[in-house]
Design a protein around this motif. Sequence first.
Motif, PDB file in Angstrom:
ATOM      1  N   ALA A  71       7.319  77.777  71.980  1.00 24.79           N
ATOM      2  CA  ALA A  71       6.053  77.441  72.611  1.00 24.79           C
ATOM      3  C   ALA A  71       5.032  78.479  72.213  1.00 24.79           C
ATOM      4  O   ALA A  71       5.287  79.670  72.304  1.00 24.79           O
ATOM      5  CB  ALA A  71       6.200  77.405  74.139  1.00 24.79           C
ATOM      6  N   LEU A  77       1.489  67.239  82.711  1.00 25.51           N
ATOM      7  CA  LEU A  77       1.638  67.699  81.330  1.00 25.51           C
ATOM      8  C   LEU A  77       1.529  66.542  80.344  1.00 25.51           C
ATOM      9  O   LEU A  77       0.873  66.654  79.298  1.00 25.51           O
ATOM     10  CB  LEU A  77       2.982  68.404  81.160  1.00 25.51           C
ATOM     11  CG  LEU A  77       3.281  68.941  79.756  1.00 25.51           C
ATOM     12  CD1 LEU A  77       2.313  70.064  79.393  1.00 25.51           C
ATOM     13  CD2 LEU A  77       4.716  69.444  79.653  1.00 25.51           C
ATOM     14  N   SER A  87       0.709  74.900  76.940  1.00 28.83           N
ATOM     15  CA  SER A  87       1.973  75.476  76.476  1.00 28.83           C
ATOM     16  C   SER A  87       3.126  74.990  77.339  1.00 28.83           C
ATOM     17  O   SER A  87       3.028  74.936  78.568  1.00 28.83           O
ATOM     18  CB  SER A  87       1.908  77.007  76.523  1.00 28.83           C
ATOM     19  OG  SER A  87       0.899  77.476  75.661  1.00 28.83           O
ATOM     20  N   SER A  88       4.223  74.632  76.700  1.00 29.53           N
ATOM     21  CA  SER A  88       5.412  74.204  77.430  1.00 29.53           C
ATOM     22  C   SER A  88       6.616  74.384  76.528  1.00 29.53           C
ATOM     23  O   SER A  88       6.486  74.405  75.308  1.00 29.53           O
ATOM     24  CB  SER A  88       5.301  72.742  77.867  1.00 29.53           C
ATOM     25  OG  SER A  88       5.266  71.889  76.743  1.00 29.53           O
ATOM     26  N   SER A  89       7.781  74.533  77.139  1.00 32.60           N
ATOM     27  CA  SER A  89       9.021  74.657  76.380  1.00 32.60           C
ATOM     28  C   SER A  89      10.005  73.564  76.757  1.00 32.60           C
ATOM     29  O   SER A  89      10.398  72.767  75.932  1.00 32.60           O
ATOM     30  CB  SER A  89       9.654  76.031  76.605  1.00 32.60           C
ATOM     31  OG  SER A  89       8.906  77.040  75.974  1.00 32.60           O
ATOM     32  N   SER A 118       9.853  71.107  79.364  1.00 38.22           N
ATOM     33  CA  SER A 118       9.340  69.837  79.882  1.00 38.22           C
ATOM     34  C   SER A 118      10.220  69.259  80.985  1.00 38.22           C
ATOM     35  O   SER A 118      10.170  68.068  81.270  1.00 38.22           O
ATOM     36  CB  SER A 118       9.182  68.799  78.754  1.00 38.22           C
ATOM     37  OG  SER A 118       8.270  69.248  77.792  1.00 38.22           O
ATOM     38  N   THR A 131       7.161  77.910  81.605  1.00 33.64           N
ATOM     39  CA  THR A 131       6.137  78.206  80.609  1.00 33.64           C
ATOM     40  C   THR A 131       4.788  77.576  80.950  1.00 33.64           C
ATOM     41  O   THR A 131       3.739  78.178  80.723  1.00 33.64           O
ATOM     42  CB  THR A 131       6.602  77.707  79.219  1.00 33.64           C
ATOM     43  OG1 THR A 131       7.827  78.347  78.892  1.00 33.64           O
ATOM     44  CG2 THR A 131       5.577  78.009  78.152  1.00 33.64           C
ATOM     45  N   CYS A 132       4.788  76.355  81.481  1.00 29.66           N
ATOM     46  CA  CYS A 132       3.529  75.640  81.729  1.00 29.66           C
ATOM     47  C   CYS A 132       2.903  75.965  83.076  1.00 29.66           C
ATOM     48  O   CYS A 132       1.914  75.334  83.467  1.00 29.66           O
ATOM     49  CB  CYS A 132       3.771  74.134  81.614  1.00 29.66           C
ATOM     50  SG  CYS A 132       4.834  73.438  82.914  1.00 29.66           S
ATOM     51  N   LEU A 185       4.131  73.407  88.384  1.00 29.63           N
ATOM     52  CA  LEU A 185       4.584  73.159  87.026  1.00 29.63           C
ATOM     53  C   LEU A 185       4.116  71.773  86.589  1.00 29.63           C
ATOM     54  O   LEU A 185       4.640  70.750  87.064  1.00 29.63           O
ATOM     55  CB  LEU A 185       6.103  73.241  86.945  1.00 29.63           C
ATOM     56  CG  LEU A 185       6.737  74.592  87.283  1.00 29.63           C
ATOM     57  CD1 LEU A 185       8.258  74.491  87.233  1.00 29.63           C
ATOM     58  CD2 LEU A 185       6.244  75.686  86.349  1.00 29.63           C
ATOM     59  N   CYS A 229       4.726  70.082  84.032  1.00 35.60           N
ATOM     60  CA  CYS A 229       5.714  69.266  83.316  1.00 35.60           C
ATOM     61  C   CYS A 229       6.537  68.383  84.236  1.00 35.60           C
ATOM     62  O   CYS A 229       7.104  67.381  83.794  1.00 35.60           O
ATOM     63  CB  CYS A 229       6.623  70.149  82.483  1.00 35.60           C
ATOM     64  SG  CYS A 229       7.770  71.154  83.456  1.00 35.60           S
TER      65      CYS A 229
END
Length: 362
Positions: A7, A298, A309-311, A313, A319-320, A348, A350
């Motif tokens: 990310a 997201l 930014s996200s890793s 999901s 991250t988000c 979050l 996501c």
Amino acid sequence: MPTSSAAQSAAPTDPAASVDPDLLTGLVDVVAITEVTHDVKTFELRAAWMTCVDFEPGQYVTMRVPELGLERCYSISSAPFGTNTFTITVKRVAGGPVSNHLHDAVAVGDRLHADGPYGLFSTSFHPAEKHLFLSAGSGITPIMSMVRSLLARPSGEATDIVFVYSASSPADIIFRPELEQLAQVPGVRVEILCSRDSPIETWPGRRGRITAETLAEVAPDLRDRETFVCGPGGYMDAVRSLLFELGSAGAHEESFVFATAPSARLARASTQQAGTAHAIDFSASGRTVVCEPGSTVLEAAHQAGLPVSSSCSEGMCGTCKSGLVSGEVEMNHAGGIRPKEIAAGKFLPCCSTPLTDLVVDR
């Protein structure tokens, strides 16, 4: 253990920026590096602003390398012993930019950015009198944190642990000296399986992959044990089937290999027509997007071309994480955000679907 996808994200340049004295979020110092195997290293990290790093055994942190602007999730391998240091144990991944950078470029005295701890994969959240730990490869890292923590409990508490670890060869056994010592501890049974010999050692123990016969022999009472499983995806799939075959009620699992890509989630969400669309105002970027029914915040941002930014999901890595200025969401996370952060207005995107129109600080 397995890591999440990359990310892009900017790391704080000021070590004191946004530091909360109670949270493990900020730049940490690399105070020691230990070579564990030919392709595994342990990094001891110190959060200088904290007197005690508060985490549960088995949890993980999202690590960001400032020079790369990339993030990965790594389990904490140490037990929570009440100090401001903790360790992550990292396996070199072929072609992996973060693991290779950590192995080849990071030295004592360098700094990395940590955010966490996250996750619900912990004996603290699932207490029991008898445990079964099953792991393979670098999936041993959160398991060792839990085992170390259980053995550090006050004397008088009974220990009943079965620990089965699978490695490719004797040269690939992570924490081998400690595993051999654990095998001598009363109340602990350790079984190590190797698929093949190493160039310099013929493996004298159990060989091959884990089987139902092996599990039934080493843990005949596995149905009475709280079971934790961590390893590569194929290993976890196989163990899941074996446990079902042997009548186990199931196991707690940890993995950072996420099977649902954002594009797949968007496609799935587009088929869900029921409900009401909501407007999302991203205040920092000055953009307003529409979130269709069944979509997460997201997904709506990505569909509108707004970079967030996200890793993972999946509500795991954090991250988000964003600020919710106004509005309400339904958030179904998997341990990627802490109660204190939720109380402070964080969420979050996501794993959150809007219940009203939203204003998001991003």
